[in-house]
Design a protein around this motif. Sequence first.
Motif, PDB file in Angstrom:
ATOM      1  N   ASN A 211      67.901 -36.626 -56.107  1.00 39.99           N
ATOM      2  CA  ASN A 211      66.956 -37.707 -55.833  1.00 39.99           C
ATOM      3  C   ASN A 211      66.257 -38.126 -57.129  1.00 39.99           C
ATOM      4  OD1 ASN A 211      65.644 -39.551 -54.196  1.00 39.99           O
ATOM      5  ND2 ASN A 211      64.028 -38.116 -53.596  1.00 39.99           N
TER       6      ASN A 211
ATOM      7  N   MET B  34      71.407 -43.879 -57.567  1.00 38.31           N
ATOM      8  CA  MET B  34      71.020 -43.591 -56.184  1.00 38.31           C
ATOM      9  C   MET B  34      71.822 -44.412 -55.183  1.00 38.31           C
ATOM     10  SD  MET B  34      69.036 -41.094 -56.380  1.00 38.31           S
ATOM     11  CE  MET B  34      68.885 -40.997 -54.603  1.00 38.31           C
TER      12      MET B  34
ATOM     13  N   ARG C 114      73.557 -42.222 -52.238  1.00 33.09           N
ATOM     14  CA  ARG C 114      73.181 -42.439 -50.839  1.00 33.09           C
ATOM     15  C   ARG C 114      74.254 -43.207 -50.067  1.00 33.09           C
ATOM     16  NH1 ARG C 114      67.196 -43.497 -52.541  1.00 33.09           N
ATOM     17  NH2 ARG C 114      66.206 -41.550 -51.867  1.00 33.09           N
ATOM     18  N   SER C 115      75.404 -43.425 -50.679  1.00 33.64           N
ATOM     19  CA  SER C 115      76.448 -44.228 -50.046  1.00 33.64           C
ATOM     20  C   SER C 115      77.471 -43.329 -49.347  1.00 33.64           C
ATOM     21  CB  SER C 115      77.156 -45.080 -51.103  1.00 33.64           C
ATOM     22  OG  SER C 115      78.056 -44.280 -51.867  1.00 33.64           O
TER      23      SER C 115
ATOM     24  N   ASP D 261      67.581 -39.474 -47.147  1.00 37.14           N
ATOM     25  CA  ASP D 261      68.763 -40.331 -46.956  1.00 37.14           C
ATOM     26  C   ASP D 261      69.927 -39.981 -47.877  1.00 37.14           C
ATOM     27  OD1 ASP D 261      67.512 -41.852 -44.947  1.00 37.14           O
ATOM     28  OD2 ASP D 261      66.510 -43.091 -46.448  1.00 37.14           O
ATOM     29  N   LEU D 262      70.070 -38.701 -48.217  1.00 36.72           N
ATOM     30  CA  LEU D 262      71.243 -38.262 -48.966  1.00 36.72           C
ATOM     31  C   LEU D 262      72.288 -37.798 -47.950  1.00 36.72           C
ATOM     32  CD1 LEU D 262      69.496 -36.356 -51.880  1.00 36.72           C
ATOM     33  CD2 LEU D 262      70.938 -38.403 -52.105  1.00 36.72           C
TER      34      LEU D 262
END
Length: 327
Positions: free
Chosen positions: A166, A188, A192-193, A223-224
Amino acid sequence: MTDWPKVRLHVVTGKGGTGKSTVAAALALALATEGKNVLLCEVEGRQGIARMFDVDPLPFEERRLTTGLPAHGGKPGVVHALHVDPESALLEYLSLYYKLGRAGRALDKFGVIEFATTIAPGVRDVLLTGKVFEAVQRNSRNKGATQYDAVVLDAPPTGRIVQFLNVSNELAGLAKVGPIKSQSDTMMTLFRSPRTAVHLVTVLEEMPVQETHDGITELRAVDLPVGGVVVNLVRPQDLTPEQLTGTAPERIAADLEGAGVDPDPDLVASLVTEGREHAERRALETSQRTLVGELDVPTYELPRLPQGVDLGGLYELAALLRDQGMA
């Protein structure tokens, strides 16, 4: 078929002692099938890749390591390796983005590079993850570099993985604007994708399983993307439930006599104790396996190899991961 067809970056983390580095290496071998190029990265400075594959310590340079796991009679792919250290990553960053070739090396001689990577841990993590990001998403600045179908990162332990990945949040108090802030924000978008999966390695013990549960909760909170859980170092289950409960001294003594062995009282007592300890261990593993099943993520199991983990053992584990759908 793989459970992760869209993933380009496989991040492998786990509590210390669970064998996350071994799992990362096996996963890289499993992914390198049918001509695919895979990069195996480490960022903790331990040279674990070199020891596992019995090669010289790795420099800050992508090196061909070995061929991957062959599949369907096709030509296997290739596993490359990279040892990332923050000082070299910063020098490369200055060279690629600011054209500071000799000037950057001069800064290194004066200790500026080491100072910059030590004084701000957030910057250090941006440099480490930035090199991994560059390997996944190669651009024209790094001309002639190998294009990889997948990158496997042997990442820091579970307790630090959210802070490590993060990077945008970690830099919030250090850089509001500028190229480092811009780079961290771009990174990021990858982390996060759906092209990234953070896999967690555990063993069937209370603390590692609890840390795995906590790690999944923390990753989802920022949101990882959570990948799968690899249960490593699983012991064989050769004894049936009936055999596990059959540890009465009289029964063991009778079994010894039936096998032509003198049922010495000390031997019987020792076998009774060992049998009960094994039964308790099995009960603990069963309860922890139930908790792992409640994590609601794909799970995979790897056995404890009696001969230890050498290159042949890594290929054996790689085949098991592929058979279970992880690669």
